[in-house]
Write a protein that holds these residues in place. Structure first.
Motif, PDB file in Angstrom:
ATOM      1  N   THR A  58      26.252  52.019   7.599  1.00 30.56           N
ATOM      2  CA  THR A  58      25.032  52.427   6.904  1.00 30.56           C
ATOM      3  C   THR A  58      23.806  52.342   7.802  1.00 30.56           C
ATOM      4  OG1 THR A  58      25.932  51.714   4.773  1.00 30.56           O
ATOM      5  CG2 THR A  58      23.556  51.996   4.909  1.00 30.56           C
ATOM      6  N   VAL A  59      23.662  51.245   8.530  1.00 32.53           N
ATOM      7  CA  VAL A  59      22.481  51.054   9.376  1.00 32.53           C
ATOM      8  C   VAL A  59      22.414  52.127  10.462  1.00 32.53           C
ATOM      9  CG1 VAL A  59      21.358  49.512  11.028  1.00 32.53           C
ATOM     10  CG2 VAL A  59      22.335  48.580   8.923  1.00 32.53           C
ATOM     11  N   ILE A  60      23.521  52.316  11.181  1.00 32.66           N
ATOM     12  CA  ILE A  60      23.565  53.343  12.231  1.00 32.66           C
ATOM     13  C   ILE A  60      23.400  54.731  11.619  1.00 32.66           C
ATOM     14  CG2 ILE A  60      25.005  54.407  14.007  1.00 32.66           C
ATOM     15  CD1 ILE A  60      23.909  51.704  14.784  1.00 32.66           C
ATOM     16  N   GLY A  61      23.982  54.927  10.432  1.00 29.66           N
ATOM     17  CA  GLY A  61      23.899  56.230   9.784  1.00 29.66           C
ATOM     18  C   GLY A  61      22.468  56.633   9.457  1.00 29.66           C
ATOM     19  N   VAL A  62      21.696  55.705   8.914  1.00 25.10           N
ATOM     20  CA  VAL A  62      20.301  56.005   8.576  1.00 25.10           C
ATOM     21  C   VAL A  62      19.497  56.289   9.849  1.00 25.10           C
ATOM     22  CG1 VAL A  62      18.175  55.016   7.640  1.00 25.10           C
ATOM     23  CG2 VAL A  62      20.331  54.717   6.411  1.00 25.10           C
ATOM     24  N   SER A  79      13.610  53.628  21.227  1.00 18.88           N
ATOM     25  CA  SER A  79      12.929  52.500  20.598  1.00 18.88           C
ATOM     26  C   SER A  79      13.488  52.111  19.238  1.00 18.88           C
ATOM     27  CB  SER A  79      11.438  52.818  20.440  1.00 18.88           C
ATOM     28  OG  SER A  79      11.234  53.852  19.484  1.00 18.88           O
ATOM     29  N   VAL A  80      14.451  52.873  18.720  1.00 15.94           N
ATOM     30  CA  VAL A  80      14.854  52.675  17.317  1.00 15.94           C
ATOM     31  C   VAL A  80      15.411  51.278  17.049  1.00 15.94           C
ATOM     32  CG1 VAL A  80      15.193  55.104  16.754  1.00 15.94           C
ATOM     33  CG2 VAL A  80      17.051  53.826  17.837  1.00 15.94           C
ATOM     34  N   GLY A  81      16.158  50.715  17.992  1.00 22.15           N
ATOM     35  CA  GLY A  81      16.693  49.375  17.784  1.00 22.15           C
ATOM     36  C   GLY A  81      15.595  48.327  17.692  1.00 22.15           C
ATOM     37  N   SER A  82      14.576  48.455  18.542  1.00 19.42           N
ATOM     38  CA  SER A  82      13.455  47.513  18.533  1.00 19.42           C
ATOM     39  C   SER A  82      12.576  47.712  17.305  1.00 19.42           C
ATOM     40  CB  SER A  82      12.620  47.686  19.803  1.00 19.42           C
ATOM     41  OG  SER A  82      13.375  47.379  20.955  1.00 19.42           O
ATOM     42  N   VAL A  83      12.384  48.958  16.896  1.00 19.03           N
ATOM     43  CA  VAL A  83      11.601  49.238  15.695  1.00 19.03           C
ATOM     44  C   VAL A  83      12.312  48.675  14.470  1.00 19.03           C
ATOM     45  CG1 VAL A  83      10.712  51.081  14.201  1.00 19.03           C
ATOM     46  CG2 VAL A  83      10.472  51.253  16.688  1.00 19.03           C
ATOM     47  N   LEU A  84      13.631  48.749  14.464  1.00 15.78           N
ATOM     48  CA  LEU A  84      14.427  48.126  13.398  1.00 15.78           C
ATOM     49  C   LEU A  84      14.099  46.636  13.290  1.00 15.78           C
ATOM     50  CD1 LEU A  84      18.233  48.513  12.726  1.00 15.78           C
ATOM     51  CD2 LEU A  84      17.294  46.251  13.164  1.00 15.78           C
ATOM     52  N   ALA A  85      14.102  45.948  14.439  1.00 17.38           N
ATOM     53  CA  ALA A  85      13.818  44.514  14.449  1.00 17.38           C
ATOM     54  C   ALA A  85      12.391  44.222  13.999  1.00 17.38           C
ATOM     55  CB  ALA A  85      14.057  43.943  15.847  1.00 17.38           C
ATOM     56  N   GLN A 248      15.867  38.871  12.092  1.00 10.49           N
ATOM     57  CA  GLN A 248      15.895  38.263  13.416  1.00 10.49           C
ATOM     58  C   GLN A 248      15.234  39.191  14.430  1.00 10.49           C
ATOM     59  OE1 GLN A 248      19.974  37.299  14.367  1.00 10.49           O
ATOM     60  NE2 GLN A 248      20.421  36.636  12.278  1.00 10.49           N
ATOM     61  N   PRO A 249      14.423  38.626  15.342  1.00 11.51           N
ATOM     62  CA  PRO A 249      13.777  39.479  16.355  1.00 11.51           C
ATOM     63  C   PRO A 249      14.764  40.091  17.340  1.00 11.51           C
ATOM     64  CG  PRO A 249      13.332  37.148  16.760  1.00 11.51           C
ATOM     65  CD  PRO A 249      13.977  37.225  15.417  1.00 11.51           C
ATOM     66  N   SER A 250      15.980  39.555  17.376  1.00 12.19           N
ATOM     67  CA  SER A 250      17.008  40.103  18.277  1.00 12.19           C
ATOM     68  C   SER A 250      17.863  41.171  17.597  1.00 12.19           C
ATOM     69  CB  SER A 250      17.915  38.976  18.787  1.00 12.19           C
ATOM     70  OG  SER A 250      18.572  38.340  17.701  1.00 12.19           O
ATOM     71  N   SER A 251      17.559  41.495  16.350  1.00  9.65           N
ATOM     72  CA  SER A 251      18.340  42.504  15.625  1.00  9.65           C
ATOM     73  C   SER A 251      18.234  43.859  16.315  1.00  9.65           C
ATOM     74  CB  SER A 251      17.845  42.639  14.185  1.00  9.65           C
ATOM     75  OG  SER A 251      18.045  41.445  13.471  1.00  9.65           O
ATOM     76  N   GLY A 252      19.305  44.623  16.225  1.00  6.56           N
ATOM     77  CA  GLY A 252      19.260  45.994  16.707  1.00  6.56           C
ATOM     78  C   GLY A 252      19.451  46.182  18.195  1.00  6.56           C
ATOM     79  N   LEU A 253      19.806  45.123  18.908  1.00  9.48           N
ATOM     80  CA  LEU A 253      20.031  45.258  20.347  1.00  9.48           C
ATOM     81  C   LEU A 253      21.205  46.217  20.594  1.00  9.48           C
ATOM     82  CD1 LEU A 253      19.622  41.587  21.645  1.00  9.48           C
ATOM     83  CD2 LEU A 253      18.163  43.545  22.204  1.00  9.48           C
ATOM     84  N   GLY A 254      20.970  47.258  21.357  1.00 12.35           N
ATOM     85  CA  GLY A 254      22.008  48.229  21.673  1.00 12.35           C
ATOM     86  C   GLY A 254      22.236  49.278  20.606  1.00 12.35           C
ATOM     87  N   TYR A 255      21.530  49.173  19.480  1.00  9.43           N
ATOM     88  CA  TYR A 255      21.737  50.133  18.398  1.00  9.43           C
ATOM     89  C   TYR A 255      21.292  51.537  18.793  1.00  9.43           C
ATOM     90  CZ  TYR A 255      23.031  46.736  14.790  1.00  9.43           C
ATOM     91  OH  TYR A 255      23.682  45.803  14.035  1.00  9.43           O
TER      92      TYR A 255
END
Length: 327
Positions: A58-62, A79-85, A248-255
């Protein structure tokens, strides 16, 4: 005349059975992969496993929906992974630490994410920065701000109604978060396929100068596309927080890599002008089912990275071959 009529009939049949945007090949690959994994494992072909995969993608899909728009115009968004965080941390900080109503905190998080995308778009259009550099800068800025908010600490414990959005499966099938992804995918599929503004993205990806001469406001559309990409990345951050009951501020790393991979595997061209939501959906499912199947086969996570990398390389090679045939 007979030859022309026969050619037209063949072309009509080809379009009828085509998913569009180069997605037919990946779709066949998805079916073949699912058949193989169904035969290789006892638990892959089950409703429960399918629902688990849908929750996981779901997360990657959106995020991939927004990335599809960006790649269609010939851009890229790292930037999408960092914007997610950042979105998750803004929501958690305002809702849990400051004590604002949680609905207001969610709206503020989405606004912050959209602002990040808008700034990226303005750097590209007004400062003439390459999309790679502009979004690379935003990736660093957003990640830094996400860490500054709580000095690198995670935020845990959200309202039950919020966490239940990712837990409760209504009708025993869909959670609210998965349903959100499906509704968004359908809405943007309609937008790209039937709306003039959606078709304009293909024109920009094909040739920005020709699109400008045709009356399309290329710079304004570009900014809006990056704003939407940021907004959807922020929504993905909200969804991930609901699943994990934490921010978490580390969320989305590599997404961002997974998101770009899903769009490319789905048949989109990194050169712009080719792709679509149907193909992206197939790409997301390929990544989701492939990882799920490899886990069921007890394949090492390190080997999984190699396999995913090979799949991405093959997808890009296929895109290169398609481009050569078109030219």
């Amino acid at each position: 005349m007979a030859v022309t009529s026969e050619t037209a009939r063949v072309e009509t049949k080809r379009r009828r059975f085509s998913l569009g945007g180069g997605a037919t090949g990946p779709f066949i690959g998805l079916i073949a992969m699912c058949i193989f994994l169904s035969l290789a494992t006892d638990t892959f072909f089950s409703v429960r496993n399918f629902l688990n995969v849908m929750d996981q993608v779901t997360v990657i899909g959106v995020m991939a929906i927004g990335m599809t728009l960006v790649i269609l115009i010939g851009g890229i968004d790292l930037s999408v992974g960092s914007v997610l965080a950042l979105s998750a941390m803004v929501m958690g900080f305002l809702g849990n630490t400051i004590g604002l109503p949680f609905g207001v905190a969610i709206l503020a998080a989405l606004l912050a994410a959209a602002l990040c995308g808008t700034v990226s778009g303005l750097m590209i259009t007004q400062l003439n920065m390459p999309p790679f550099i502009a979004t690379l800068a935003m990736m660093s800025i957003a990640r830094g701000i996400a860490s500054i908010i709580t000095d690198g600490e995670q935020i845990v414990g959200f309202p039950d109604w919020f966490s239940n959005l990712a837990i409760i499966r209504y009708g025993g099938f869909l959670s609210a978060t998965v349903a959100t992804m499906i509704v968004l995918a359908f809405a943007f599929w309609v937008f790209l396929r039937f709306r003039p503004a959606g078709r304009a993205l293909y024109a920009i990806g094909g040739s920005p100068e020709v699109a400008r001469l045709a009356g399309i406001r290329v710079k304004a559309v570009t900014v809006r596309v990056y704003m939407v990409s940021g907004l959807l990345a922020g929504l993905a951050g909200v969804i991930l927080s609901a699943r994990l009951d934490s921010a978490q501020p580390s969320s989305g790393l590599g997404y961002e890599l997974d998101t770009i991979a899903a769009v490319v595997i789905g048949g989109a061209s990194l050169a712009g002008g080719v792709g679509g939501i149907a193909g992206t959906a197939v790409g997301v499912l390929i990544i989701g089912f492939l990882r799920n199947g490899l886990n069921l086969l007890h394949v090492s996570p390190f080997v999984q990275q190699v396999v995913i990398g090979v799949v991405i390389a093959l997808a890009v090679a296929a895109d290169t071959l398609r481009s050569r045939r078109r030219h």
